[in-house]
Every structure is written in structure tokens, then in C-alpha cells.
Design a protein around this motif. Structure first.
Motif, PDB file in Angstrom:
ATOM      1  N   ASP A  83      23.607 -21.618  18.394  1.00  0.00           N
ATOM      2  CA  ASP A  83      24.433 -20.405  18.366  1.00  0.00           C
ATOM      3  C   ASP A  83      23.802 -19.351  17.461  1.00  0.00           C
ATOM      4  O   ASP A  83      23.778 -18.152  17.795  1.00  0.00           O
ATOM      5  CB  ASP A  83      25.839 -20.741  17.886  1.00  0.00           C
TER       6      ASP A  83
ATOM      7  N   TYR B 168      20.628 -19.071  16.696  1.00  0.00           N
ATOM      8  CA  TYR B 168      19.410 -18.581  17.350  1.00  0.00           C
ATOM      9  C   TYR B 168      19.740 -17.539  18.413  1.00  0.00           C
ATOM     10  O   TYR B 168      19.099 -16.478  18.488  1.00  0.00           O
ATOM     11  CB  TYR B 168      18.655 -19.762  17.955  1.00  0.00           C
ATOM     12  N   ARG B 169      20.729 -17.809  19.231  1.00  0.00           N
ATOM     13  CA  ARG B 169      21.071 -16.863  20.287  1.00  0.00           C
ATOM     14  C   ARG B 169      21.614 -15.558  19.706  1.00  0.00           C
ATOM     15  O   ARG B 169      21.333 -14.475  20.235  1.00  0.00           O
ATOM     16  CB  ARG B 169      22.085 -17.498  21.240  1.00  0.00           C
ATOM     17  N   SER B 170      22.376 -15.648  18.635  1.00  0.00           N
ATOM     18  CA  SER B 170      22.872 -14.421  17.998  1.00  0.00           C
ATOM     19  C   SER B 170      21.714 -13.604  17.434  1.00  0.00           C
ATOM     20  O   SER B 170      21.680 -12.373  17.564  1.00  0.00           O
ATOM     21  CB  SER B 170      23.861 -14.770  16.882  1.00  0.00           C
TER      22      SER B 170
ATOM     23  N   THR C 107      14.669 -12.618  24.514  1.00  0.00           N
ATOM     24  CA  THR C 107      15.298 -13.572  25.419  1.00  0.00           C
ATOM     25  C   THR C 107      15.344 -14.946  24.770  1.00  0.00           C
ATOM     26  O   THR C 107      14.294 -15.501  24.434  1.00  0.00           O
ATOM     27  CB  THR C 107      14.520 -13.655  26.739  1.00  0.00           C
ATOM     28  N   PRO C 108      16.528 -15.531  24.569  1.00  0.00           N
ATOM     29  CA  PRO C 108      16.596 -16.839  23.915  1.00  0.00           C
ATOM     30  C   PRO C 108      16.208 -17.965  24.872  1.00  0.00           C
ATOM     31  O   PRO C 108      16.692 -18.034  26.006  1.00  0.00           O
ATOM     32  CB  PRO C 108      18.067 -16.951  23.502  1.00  0.00           C
ATOM     33  N   ARG C 109      15.314 -18.837  24.397  1.00  0.00           N
ATOM     34  CA  ARG C 109      14.928 -20.029  25.152  1.00  0.00           C
ATOM     35  C   ARG C 109      14.809 -21.177  24.160  1.00  0.00           C
ATOM     36  O   ARG C 109      14.263 -21.003  23.062  1.00  0.00           O
ATOM     37  CB  ARG C 109      13.584 -19.831  25.856  1.00  0.00           C
TER      38      ARG C 109
ATOM     39  N   ALA D 209      13.681 -16.226  16.899  1.00  0.00           N
ATOM     40  CA  ALA D 209      14.380 -15.232  17.710  1.00  0.00           C
ATOM     41  C   ALA D 209      13.709 -13.874  17.627  1.00  0.00           C
ATOM     42  O   ALA D 209      13.660 -13.132  18.615  1.00  0.00           O
ATOM     43  CB  ALA D 209      15.835 -15.126  17.252  1.00  0.00           C
TER      44      ALA D 209
END
Length: 350
Positions: free
Chosen positions: A206, A208-210, A218-220, A184
Motif C-alpha cells: 500500500d 509503495y502504490r501511494s 506505474t506501480p509493479r 516508487a
């Protein structure tokens, strides 16, 4: 959601037919492209007697030459073993040759024998990795690279050629808290492994996105899963499941089950595993592998799309001992005929 195929490059026990296996890799990539897949993923390991691919960028060139549309990813390249300037030049060259279809997936690796082979201290893996990611980003920019780090130093190096258009994305693989946070913080995306169950993957996604939100990135996600699709479910137990189980028993022998890789809160079945023989298809099937008829596979993938929200899912169909090449090609073609159209009619395929 994009779709990828992970190719197997091993010929156990002694790589006696490796020329055939490598050519089958190219045929699988061609079949995947014809079937409507979006990407092909190539691994890296060294000193393996079964011929496990040690040169993913060489193989990437061959796959790109045999295809016209699909992207090619290293998945993964063991970045601490490499000179980042060499990687920058090779990947940029492949990107130009292919019209922008080359992508880079990287991870730490952390196999002691491989670090010994290249004279790299395994204690330096994280530092070399993070510096290399930064150097690659700078090398693919319009400015010369000046860098003064603990492991690498450059003064005004202008890497040529530059990639075609936007620079290749750097996807970071890993399944630990630190690896997810690192993906991230410094990566363009995160590549999972295929081993963990659906609930574990949701928890990691979850996190990773946080972490990406905190880092301002940008989360991918590229999600890996083991997959088999067939019009005759009765053949699964004979032609696919034994190879899946053998692969998992191999991981057990490497100590993966006692290495902290699995979260016991969501993987309660691990308490029942005392020996490799305790690993069975019935224990692996639910919420971990994607297997069944085209309708069943499409429904399961739609569920993953809803829970994990990946940018893409990459599938392992073939393991070191099988299924055989003809069956693998057949499964790829069936996926293209039946599963991809079903996904196209749902929110999973956009």
C-alpha cells in the motif's frame, strides 16, 4: 500474475562441489521453463566461502543460452558496486542475445566487506545507486549520455548495443520505508524479500502504490515467497522445513531480527525469539511461507494475489543445505502440473 523461481547458488561449507551446483541451477531454470514458469531470478554476493554467486550477469548468459522463453532477472545486483556503463552494455548485450528476455533487479546491498572489495565507500551507496539508475535509463535511450553527477560524469557517451525493443525494466529491491519510496520514485518496479508476513507485505505494498501515485510512476511488484509443494504433506517436516528453519537461523545470526527490518506491530512473534533455537517451522509457517499440497498452495497464492496484487511471485524452493536437487526439480514439475492449471482457472493467473 507471473511466476518466477529464485535459484540457490551456494554449496556450503566450502564450495567443494560448486561446478555441480551451478549446473543444477541451469537444470532448475530449464525445468521451470518446461513447467510453465515465466522467470528465473539470480542473486549476487561476494567473498562467501560457500560459493554464493558473485557474477549474476555471467550466470544470466548461461541461463538465457539454456532456455528459450523465460525471462531472466538479477534479483538482485548490488548496483553501487558496479560501473553503470559496464552494466548498461552487458545487460543490453544479453537482451539482444536473448530476444528481449533480460531484466535488471538492483538494490543497495550494504555489506561492508563487499564495498571494501571494490573500493567503494559504503557512505556513497545511495548516491551511486540513484545516479546509476538514471545513467542506465539514459544509456538505453536513443540519445548519447551526458551526465554530471557527484559520483559519475560522462560527455556524449553513446552506449551500444541498444536493448531490443523497450529497455529492460529496472526493479528495485528493499524492505524499508526509504527503499519502498525510492522504488516508487525512480524504479520501474519493486522486488520484495521473502521474510515478512502477509500483513506486513500488504502494508508495504500500500505504501509503495501511494508513493508511486505521488511520483507519477506505474506501480509493479515482484513478491518473493518461500515455497514447497508436495502430494505428501508428511514429507514437509523431513525434507523442506529443516532447511527453511536453518536459513532463518542464519539470518538471526546476522542480526536481522534486531536491525529494524521487521515491524513489531505486525510481527509480534519476534518478542518470543531469544535465541536461534526459538525459530521453529510452526512460527514461520502461517502467513509467511507457501507450503502444502497443490490445492493448498494454489489457494494461498490466490490469497496473495488478492491482497498484494503483485505482477508476479518469485519462489525460493531450495536453501543452501537442501532439499536435494532431485526433490527440487520434482517440486517445480509438480507445481507446473497441478498449481499452474489451478491458478489459470482463477483471477490470480492472467
Amino acid at each position: 500474475m507471473r511466476l518466477g523461481v529464485y535459484v540457490n547458488t551456494q554449496d556450503p561449507p566450502g564450495a567443494a562441489n560448486l561446478d555441480r551446483v551451478y549446473n543444477e541451477v541451469l537444470e532448475i531454470a530449464e525445468a521451470a521453463e518446461a513447467a510453465g514458469f515465466d522467470a528465473c531470478f539470480l542473486p549476487e554476493h561476494h567473498q562467501q566461502p560457500d560459493g554464493y554467486l558473485p557474477a549474476p550477469l555471467v550466470m544470466a548468459g548461461a541461463v538465457l543460452a539454456r532456455t528459450t522463453r523465460i525471462d531472466v532477472h538479477t534479483g538482485i545486483l548490488v548496483l553501487p558496486l558496479w560501473d553503470p556503463m559496464r552494466v548498461a552494455e552487458d545487460v543490453a548485450t544479453l537482451d539482444v542475445l536473448s530476444g528481449g528476455r533480460m531484466h535488471l533487479g538492483v538494490a543497495l546491498g550494504l555489506v561492508q566487506a563487499e564495498f571494501d572489495q571494490f573500493g567503494v565507500r559504503i557512505e556513497d551507496a545511495v548516491g551511486r545507486f540513484e545516479e546509476s539508475v538514471e545513467i542506465l535509463k539514459r544509456a538505453w535511450s536513443d540519445e548519447p549520455v551526458s551526465f554530471d553527477g557527484e559520483h559519475f560524469a560522462y560527455d556524449g557517451i553513446d552506449v551500444q548495443p541498444k536493448p531490443r525493443g523497450d529497455r529492460p525494466r529496472i526493479w528495485i529491491g528493499g524492505m524499508s520505508g526509504r527503499a519502498v519510496d525510492r522504488a516508487a520514485r525512480i524504479g520501474d518496479g519493486w522486488i520484495t524479500d521473502p521474510l515478512h508476513n502477509k500483513r506486513t507485505m500488504q502494508v508495504w505494498a500500500d505504501r509503495y502504490r501511494s508513493a508511486a501515485a505521488a511520483a507519477g510512476t506505474t506501480p509493479r511488484i515482484w513478491l518473493q515467497r518461500d515455497l514447497w509443494v508436495t502430494e505428501d504433506p508428511s514429507e514437509i517436516g523431513e525434507h523442506w522445513a529443516p532447511h527453511l528453519v536453518a536459513d532463518w537461523r542464519f539470518y538471526h545470526g546476522l542480526g536481522f531480527f534486531n536491525s529494524g527490518r521487521f515491524n513489531p506491530r505486525y510481527e509480534t512473534w519476534l518478542e518470543e525469539i531469544q535465541s536461534p533455537e526459538d525459530i521453529t517451522f510452526d512460527r514461520l509457517r502461517d502467513d509467511r511461507v507457501v507450503v502444502g499440497t497443490p490445492e493448498q498452495v494454489a489457494a494461498e497464492l490466490a490469497d496473495y494475489a488478492r491482497l498484494i496484487e503483485p505482477e508476479g511471485i518469485c519462489f525460493r524452493l531450495r536453501f543452501p543445505h537442501g532439499p536435494d536437487h532431485a526433490r527440487t526439480v520434482g517440486a517445480v514439475e509438480l507445481f507446473g502440473r497441478e498449481v499452474i492449471p489451478a491458478l489459470a482457472g482463477s483471477a490470480a493467473r492472467t
